[in-house]
Design a protein around this motif. Structure first.
Motif, PDB file in Angstrom:
ATOM      1  N   VAL A  33      56.531  45.927  35.004  1.00  0.00           N
ATOM      2  CA  VAL A  33      55.135  45.742  34.597  1.00  0.00           C
ATOM      3  C   VAL A  33      54.657  44.335  34.940  1.00  0.00           C
ATOM      4  CG1 VAL A  33      53.621  45.498  32.589  1.00  0.00           C
ATOM      5  CG2 VAL A  33      55.088  47.499  32.804  1.00  0.00           C
ATOM      6  N   PHE A  34      55.446  43.323  34.593  1.00  0.00           N
ATOM      7  CA  PHE A  34      55.013  41.951  34.824  1.00  0.00           C
ATOM      8  C   PHE A  34      55.027  41.589  36.311  1.00  0.00           C
ATOM      9  CE2 PHE A  34      55.751  41.587  30.281  1.00  0.00           C
ATOM     10  CZ  PHE A  34      54.698  40.760  29.899  1.00  0.00           C
ATOM     11  N   VAL A  35      55.986  42.112  37.049  1.00  0.00           N
ATOM     12  CA  VAL A  35      56.016  41.856  38.491  1.00  0.00           C
ATOM     13  C   VAL A  35      54.777  42.447  39.154  1.00  0.00           C
ATOM     14  CG1 VAL A  35      57.211  42.428  40.637  1.00  0.00           C
ATOM     15  CG2 VAL A  35      58.509  41.623  38.664  1.00  0.00           C
ATOM     16  N   ARG A  36      54.445  43.694  38.811  1.00  0.00           N
ATOM     17  CA  ARG A  36      53.271  44.333  39.394  1.00  0.00           C
ATOM     18  C   ARG A  36      51.989  43.643  38.958  1.00  0.00           C
ATOM     19  NH1 ARG A  36      53.410  50.715  38.797  1.00  0.00           N
ATOM     20  NH2 ARG A  36      51.723  50.470  40.311  1.00  0.00           N
ATOM     21  N   ALA A  37      51.962  43.163  37.711  1.00  0.00           N
ATOM     22  CA  ALA A  37      50.757  42.496  37.213  1.00  0.00           C
ATOM     23  C   ALA A  37      50.468  41.221  37.984  1.00  0.00           C
ATOM     24  CB  ALA A  37      50.904  42.198  35.724  1.00  0.00           C
ATOM     25  N   PHE A  38      51.482  40.417  38.211  1.00  0.00           N
ATOM     26  CA  PHE A  38      51.264  39.118  38.861  1.00  0.00           C
ATOM     27  C   PHE A  38      51.259  39.211  40.376  1.00  0.00           C
ATOM     28  CE2 PHE A  38      52.732  37.878  34.621  1.00  0.00           C
ATOM     29  CZ  PHE A  38      51.678  37.037  34.268  1.00  0.00           C
ATOM     30  N   MET A  39      51.515  40.411  40.902  1.00  0.00           N
ATOM     31  CA  MET A  39      51.351  40.629  42.333  1.00  0.00           C
ATOM     32  C   MET A  39      49.917  41.025  42.678  1.00  0.00           C
ATOM     33  SD  MET A  39      54.869  42.578  43.493  1.00  0.00           S
ATOM     34  CE  MET A  39      54.210  42.892  45.131  1.00  0.00           C
ATOM     35  N   THR A  40      49.134  41.394  41.657  1.00  0.00           N
ATOM     36  CA  THR A  40      47.739  41.748  41.879  1.00  0.00           C
ATOM     37  C   THR A  40      46.873  40.500  41.865  1.00  0.00           C
ATOM     38  OG1 THR A  40      47.342  42.087  39.515  1.00  0.00           O
ATOM     39  CG2 THR A  40      48.080  43.996  40.793  1.00  0.00           C
ATOM     40  N   GLU A  41      45.718  40.581  42.489  1.00  0.00           N
ATOM     41  CA  GLU A  41      44.821  39.429  42.529  1.00  0.00           C
ATOM     42  C   GLU A  41      44.209  39.147  41.167  1.00  0.00           C
ATOM     43  OE1 GLU A  41      41.926  40.094  45.543  1.00  0.00           O
ATOM     44  OE2 GLU A  41      43.379  40.089  47.193  1.00  0.00           O
ATOM     45  N   ASP A  42      43.900  40.189  40.433  1.00  0.00           N
ATOM     46  CA  ASP A  42      43.299  40.029  39.108  1.00  0.00           C
ATOM     47  C   ASP A  42      44.262  40.562  38.073  1.00  0.00           C
ATOM     48  OD1 ASP A  42      41.672  39.654  36.964  1.00  0.00           O
ATOM     49  OD2 ASP A  42      40.150  41.124  37.546  1.00  0.00           O
ATOM     50  N   TRP A  43      45.238  39.726  37.663  1.00  0.00           N
ATOM     51  CA  TRP A  43      46.261  40.187  36.736  1.00  0.00           C
ATOM     52  C   TRP A  43      45.695  40.460  35.350  1.00  0.00           C
ATOM     53  CZ3 TRP A  43      47.184  37.480  32.311  1.00  0.00           C
ATOM     54  CH2 TRP A  43      46.741  36.154  32.261  1.00  0.00           C
ATOM     55  N   LEU A  44      44.576  39.809  34.999  1.00  0.00           N
ATOM     56  CA  LEU A  44      43.994  40.022  33.677  1.00  0.00           C
ATOM     57  C   LEU A  44      43.477  41.450  33.536  1.00  0.00           C
ATOM     58  CD1 LEU A  44      43.425  38.551  31.030  1.00  0.00           C
ATOM     59  CD2 LEU A  44      41.152  37.985  31.911  1.00  0.00           C
ATOM     60  N   SER A  45      42.852  41.971  34.589  1.00  0.00           N
ATOM     61  CA  SER A  45      42.345  43.346  34.541  1.00  0.00           C
ATOM     62  C   SER A  45      43.485  44.355  34.538  1.00  0.00           C
ATOM     63  CB  SER A  45      41.417  43.609  35.729  1.00  0.00           C
ATOM     64  OG  SER A  45      42.137  43.548  36.947  1.00  0.00           O
ATOM     65  N   TYR A  46      44.660  43.934  35.039  1.00  0.00           N
ATOM     66  CA  TYR A  46      45.820  44.825  35.018  1.00  0.00           C
ATOM     67  C   TYR A  46      46.207  45.145  33.585  1.00  0.00           C
ATOM     68  CZ  TYR A  46      50.486  46.632  36.106  1.00  0.00           C
ATOM     69  OH  TYR A  46      51.605  47.422  36.220  1.00  0.00           O
ATOM     70  N   PHE A  47      46.071  44.161  32.698  1.00  0.00           N
ATOM     71  CA  PHE A  47      46.428  44.362  31.302  1.00  0.00           C
ATOM     72  C   PHE A  47      45.257  44.847  30.455  1.00  0.00           C
ATOM     73  CE2 PHE A  47      49.767  41.269  32.532  1.00  0.00           C
ATOM     74  CZ  PHE A  47      50.870  42.011  32.163  1.00  0.00           C
ATOM     75  N   TRP A  48      44.028  44.542  30.860  1.00  0.00           N
ATOM     76  CA  TRP A  48      42.879  44.868  30.020  1.00  0.00           C
ATOM     77  C   TRP A  48      41.903  45.838  30.674  1.00  0.00           C
ATOM     78  CZ3 TRP A  48      43.434  43.628  25.163  1.00  0.00           C
ATOM     79  CH2 TRP A  48      44.220  42.537  24.820  1.00  0.00           C
ATOM     80  N   GLY A  49      42.207  46.279  31.895  1.00  0.00           N
ATOM     81  CA  GLY A  49      41.320  47.192  32.586  1.00  0.00           C
ATOM     82  C   GLY A  49      41.451  48.621  32.097  1.00  0.00           C
ATOM     83  N   PRO A  50      40.712  49.542  32.687  1.00  0.00           N
ATOM     84  CA  PRO A  50      40.720  50.950  32.238  1.00  0.00           C
ATOM     85  C   PRO A  50      42.042  51.670  32.478  1.00  0.00           C
ATOM     86  CG  PRO A  50      39.460  50.706  34.272  1.00  0.00           C
ATOM     87  CD  PRO A  50      39.761  49.319  33.806  1.00  0.00           C
ATOM     88  N   ASN A  51      42.874  51.152  33.387  1.00  0.00           N
ATOM     89  CA  ASN A  51      44.163  51.783  33.666  1.00  0.00           C
ATOM     90  C   ASN A  51      45.295  51.202  32.837  1.00  0.00           C
ATOM     91  OD1 ASN A  51      43.120  53.540  35.658  1.00  0.00           O
ATOM     92  ND2 ASN A  51      43.236  51.919  37.188  1.00  0.00           N
TER      93      ASN A  51
END
Length: 290
Positions: free
Chosen positions: A95-113
């Motif tokens: 989860v954390f690796v995929r989150a910080f590989m994205t450009e917008d890691w904040l939306s990874y945790f707080w977005g609709p998905n």
């Protein structure tokens, strides 16, 4: 010779076929394999741990004998616990690796998905109770419902509380180097009671939400096939469907129908898990009442 006119009989008439149902990808192979290991190891821990809490009943001693006695049951219990821990830690790292590989890691945790609870989940809970009482419409859900998020975070609670106390009992010499003896008495109580609570929840509430609801009965196969049909996506997760349509994202997740062998495997594996879980619940209720 004059040309003859061929008259098609009903048997020779080409009938228009209904268009095949569209399917969309919901879970990838990694999520499905992780869930399978989590399911199998949880059931293994339940079948080897619950009999210890009801050792004075015949069904409990019978299960333990099938596993080679208490030593065999303890070995299976620890193997399942170890595999479950590896799966859990692997998931968190992923989860954390995929989150910080994205450009917008904040939306990874707080977005609709995301599986992180948000304000809409609270509104959906209130809306669901209103719908139960006939005071409002059924809430419109996004990719994950509030009960799915509860199930997800319950694993974290279980791993830290049940798993933490279990490792203390598994390696008492190590933990006794820096913990007082009375802590192990508490760990034994916590491990047994919390595990019994987890077994009761998973084999009743989780099973009902995932498989025994009228719209899913007798089984929801999406976690085994990784795909759901278009009508399921539209009816059960209309907010996600509308967002995908608006952004043109449906084509990216469209998938072929699940193969027959995958469906069969899901029904067999899920059916065995469902049966073992329900049998365990009936045995617990019987032991508590008689």
């Amino acid at each position: 010779m004059p040309n003859s006119i061929a008259i098609d009989s009903p048997a020779r008439t080409v009938r228009a076929r209904a268009p095949a149902a569209r399917y969309y990808r919901r879970f990838g192979p990694v999520e499905r394999v992780m869930h399978a290991f989590l399911m199998l190891t949880f059931i293994g821990c339940a079948l080897t741990g619950v009999p210890l809490l009801f050792a004075d009943h015949a069904w409990a001693t019978g299960i333990v004998k099938l596993m080679g006695g208490f030593q065999g049951a303890a070995l299976i219990h620890r193997i399942c616990a170890g595999v479950m821990t590896v799966v859990f830690v692997g998931h968190v790292i992923r989860v954390f690796v995929r989150a910080f590989m994205t450009e917008d890691w904040l939306s990874y945790f707080w977005g609709p998905n995301s599986l992180v609870p948000n304000l809409k989940d609270g509104q959906d809970i209130v809306g669901m109770f209103k719908w139960f009482l006939g005071k409002g419409p059924r809430p419109q859900f996004d990719r994950y419902t509030y009960w799915e998020k509860f199930d997800y975070w319950a694993v974290f609670w279980g791993m830290f509380i049940i798993g933490g106390s279990g490792f203390m009992l598994w390696f008492p010499m190590f933990f006794s180097e820096f913990l007082p003896g009375w802590v192990f008495n508490i760990a034994m109580i916590v491990h047994g009671e919390e595990a019994l609570l987890a077994v009761g929840f998973i084999f009743t509430i989780h099973f009902f939400n995932g498989h025994l609801r009228p719209e899913k009965f007798p089984m929801d196969l999406v976690i085994f096939t990784g795909r759901l049909s278009e009508h399921e996506l539209k009816d059960e997760r209309p907010v996600e469907y509308a967002r995908l349509v608006e952004r043109g994202g449906l084509a990216a997740i469209q998938a072929p129908p699940p193969p027959a062998e995958t469906v069969l495997f899901g029904r067999i594996l899920g059916g065995i898990g469902l049966a073992l879980g329900l049998i365990t619940i009936f045995a617990i209720l019987y032991s508590a009442l008689f």
